[in-house]
Design an enzyme around this catalytic site. Structure first.
Site, PDB file in Angstrom:
ATOM      1  N   HIS A   1       3.929  -0.488  76.116  1.00 16.22           N
ATOM      2  CA  HIS A   1       2.745  -1.342  76.130  1.00 16.22           C
ATOM      3  C   HIS A   1       1.615  -0.898  75.221  1.00 16.22           C
ATOM      4  O   HIS A   1       0.447  -1.178  75.491  1.00 16.22           O
ATOM      5  CB  HIS A   1       2.222  -1.475  77.565  1.00 16.22           C
TER       6      HIS A   1
ATOM      7  N   ASP B   1       2.892   2.108  80.807  1.00 17.75           N
ATOM      8  CA  ASP B   1       4.269   1.755  80.444  1.00 17.75           C
ATOM      9  C   ASP B   1       4.368   2.077  78.959  1.00 17.75           C
ATOM     10  O   ASP B   1       3.552   1.584  78.162  1.00 17.75           O
ATOM     11  CB  ASP B   1       4.488   0.266  80.733  1.00 17.75           C
TER      12      ASP B   1
ATOM     13  N   TRP C   1       0.685  -5.801  87.809  1.00 19.18           N
ATOM     14  CA  TRP C   1       0.732  -6.147  86.382  1.00 19.18           C
ATOM     15  C   TRP C   1       0.690  -7.669  86.279  1.00 19.18           C
ATOM     16  O   TRP C   1       1.451  -8.360  86.958  1.00 19.18           O
ATOM     17  CB  TRP C   1       2.010  -5.627  85.705  1.00 19.18           C
TER      18      TRP C   1
ATOM     19  N   LYS D   1      -1.333  -3.732  79.269  1.00 22.52           N
ATOM     20  CA  LYS D   1      -0.372  -4.162  78.256  1.00 22.52           C
ATOM     21  C   LYS D   1      -1.112  -4.671  77.039  1.00 22.52           C
ATOM     22  O   LYS D   1      -2.181  -5.263  77.155  1.00 22.52           O
ATOM     23  CB  LYS D   1       0.509  -5.267  78.839  1.00 22.52           C
TER      24      LYS D   1
ATOM     25  N   ASP E   1       7.850  -4.273  72.641  1.00 22.17           N
ATOM     26  CA  ASP E   1       8.087  -3.978  74.055  1.00 22.17           C
ATOM     27  C   ASP E   1       9.433  -4.547  74.483  1.00 22.17           C
ATOM     28  O   ASP E   1       9.516  -5.427  75.336  1.00 22.17           O
ATOM     29  CB  ASP E   1       6.937  -4.595  74.874  1.00 22.17           C
TER      30      ASP E   1
ATOM     31  N   ASP F   1      11.485   1.312  83.885  1.00 20.77           N
ATOM     32  CA  ASP F   1      11.230  -0.125  83.729  1.00 20.77           C
ATOM     33  C   ASP F   1      11.815  -0.616  82.411  1.00 20.77           C
ATOM     34  O   ASP F   1      11.189  -0.472  81.360  1.00 20.77           O
ATOM     35  CB  ASP F   1       9.725  -0.415  83.776  1.00 20.77           C
TER      36      ASP F   1
ATOM     37  N   HIS G   1       5.680   3.879  83.754  1.00 23.88           N
ATOM     38  CA  HIS G   1       6.892   3.088  83.602  1.00 23.88           C
ATOM     39  C   HIS G   1       7.563   3.636  82.356  1.00 23.88           C
ATOM     40  O   HIS G   1       7.031   3.494  81.251  1.00 23.88           O
ATOM     41  CB  HIS G   1       6.566   1.603  83.376  1.00 23.88           C
TER      42      HIS G   1
ATOM     43  N   ASP H   1      12.029  -3.200  75.973  1.00 24.80           N
ATOM     44  CA  ASP H   1      12.638  -2.739  77.217  1.00 24.80           C
ATOM     45  C   ASP H   1      14.109  -2.410  77.083  1.00 24.80           C
ATOM     46  O   ASP H   1      14.927  -2.813  77.911  1.00 24.80           O
ATOM     47  CB  ASP H   1      12.373  -3.747  78.352  1.00 24.80           C
TER      48      ASP H   1
ATOM     49  N   GLU I   1      -1.269  -1.721  85.791  1.00 23.97           N
ATOM     50  CA  GLU I   1      -0.542  -1.514  84.530  1.00 23.97           C
ATOM     51  C   GLU I   1      -1.143  -2.366  83.421  1.00 23.97           C
ATOM     52  O   GLU I   1      -1.299  -3.580  83.560  1.00 23.97           O
ATOM     53  CB  GLU I   1       0.932  -1.904  84.745  1.00 23.97           C
TER      54      GLU I   1
END
Ligand code: RNT
Ligand code: ZN
Length: 415
Positions: A259, A256, A182, A225, A291, A323, A283, A293, A223
């Site tokens: 993303h 992910d 990534w 995004k 995003d 993640d 993820h 997280d 990955e």
């Protein structure tokens, strides 16, 4: 076996679900745990602030500041995580000894020997990530797509070095290693050229993947995004780029779920990708408006992602990793909460009789699909969870919290 489990077992048997099989299947699912939740994505190899358009917020006391501390915290977390776990490392977590240092482009397997020892002692595999952020060679927010040849070449060397390390992990642990690429590369404002950065990224990946590796041991994932902080208008590794590149090179796409645009869901993308890829990678995170997280909770999208993996019968095709990074709460609890929720979601997904629902869908009996799906949500899955945990000697209820609180007082607050 508890009475409650016996009762649940009977109830599920009536809808055609064998809970014994489910418990066995759930025990075998591997979830990869991201080491970077333990220290707010800091790592051990540089004093640079976190960069790359990602951010941890919060200043909860007691974060791990050394390999020994991070390992101890991981052990604490693993002790509350039933099922198979794997360790997910970033290159920035290299462990240097006796004043020795190697820059990212000169990393070698030996800088990860201690992690290999750690994993082997616990019978687990290791996944890996090159670290294309928090480093002085990230210039103008660019790495593999940089127009500066010195910068681009540095990061190509990093990628190659990481592939060797991934193969070392697989060889040592006997478990294949997923290495995820990534890059944060992108632009804050509308770019004057969208093509050339992507062409350079493609060239860089081609150069990295020219490094020979054993495809039965190392799975390379890419990955995508949609944006990063300070990189709002354009990311080089967009969804279309990464999917197309994965297809072109025969590597594995990684999604992910933080993303994508806020109304897009990864659960819906899983079956499409499964039709065209031998393997896919995830993820699992929790985006809150962006995003962000946040720690994974037992929410609808986590459950829907789990349902797609299970009802597509794709457990052997999906690499599942967590993640997220929350620095505002106890970091060990953050690991435990997210991991248990993902596994609970997988359990619930295994306790649904899909054949019946699929048949109803094909017969256009959408009333039945909705009615049964909703009623099954109230079946006693918690009792199956309790039995699953009990068989692994892992606490099933919230009492783990007190143990982590005690560890916080005895260990974390003394750091
Ligand atoms: C960033 C990506 C990436 C990172 C880790 C630390 O948005 O999700 O996977 O979170 O590599
Ligand atoms: Zn990610």
């Amino acid at each position: 076996m508890s009475n409650r489990y016996e009762y649940a077992k009977d109830m599920y048997a009536k809808i055609g679900i064998d809970t014994e099989e489910v418990i066995k299947k759930l025990s075998d699912v591997t979830v990869s745990l991201h080491c970077w939740q333990g220290d707010d994505v800091t790592g051990f190899d540089s004093r640079e602030a976190l960069s790359g358009g990602i951010q941890t917020t919060g200043n909860y006391p007691g974060k791990a500041t050394s390999p020994a501390e991070l390992m101890a915290d991981l052990d604490k977390a693993f002790s509350f995580m039933p099922g198979k776990n794997k360790l997910n490392l970033h290159a920035s977590y290299a462990i240097f000894e006796d004043g020795e240092f190697a820059d990212r482009d000169a990393l070698e397997p030996k800088h990860f020997k201690k992690w290999v020892d750690f994993a082997k002692e616990r019978g687990m595999g290791i996944d890996f990530n090159p670290t294309f952020f928090s480093h002085a060679m990230v210039k103008d927010n660019l790495t593999l797509s940089s127009p500066d040849e010195e910068v681009r070449a540095f990061w190509v060397r990093h990628g190659k070095a990481c592939i060797k390390i991934a193969e070392y992990f697989a060889t040592e642990t006997g478990i294949p290693c997923v290495i995820n690429f990534w890059i944060p590369d992108g632009y804050k404002d509308i770019p004057a050229d969208r093509l050339a950065p992507r062409a350079r990224f493609k060239k860089s990946l081609d150069e990295i993947l020219a490094e020979p590796y054993d495809k039965s041991k190392v799975y390379v994932t890419l990955e995508s995004k949609v944006f990063g902080i300070g990189l709002e208008s354009y990311t080089v590794g967009s969804a279309e780029f990464c999917l197309s590149y994965s297809d072109y090179k025969g590597i594995t796409p990684l999604m992910d779920n933080g993303h994508y645009h806020p109304t897009e869901v990864v659960s819906d993308k899983i079956p499409s990708l499964l039709l065209f890829n031998e393997k896919i990678a995830l993820h699992v995170t929790r985006p809150v408006r962006w995003d962000s997280d946040h720690v994974v909770i037992f929410d609808d999208e986590t459950k829907e992602i789990a349902k797609e993996i299970i009802r597509c019968d794709a457990l052997d095709k999906v690499f599942i990793a967590l993640d997220y990074f929350d620095a505002s709460i106890n970091r060990i609890a953050a690991w435990v909460i997210g991991s248990r929720n993902l596994r609970k979601a997988l359990l619930c997904a295994m306790l649904i009789p899909y054949e019946e629902l699929k048949k109803a869908q094909d017969e256009a009996d959408f009333t039945k699909v909705l009615a049964l799906s909703e009623e099954y949500k109230f079946y006693p899955y918690a009792d199956v969870w309790a039995e699953f945990c009990a068989r692994q000697n892992i606490t099933a209820d919230e009492s783990w919290y007190d143990e982590i609180k005690a560890y916080e007082n005895d260990v974390l607050l003394k750091r």
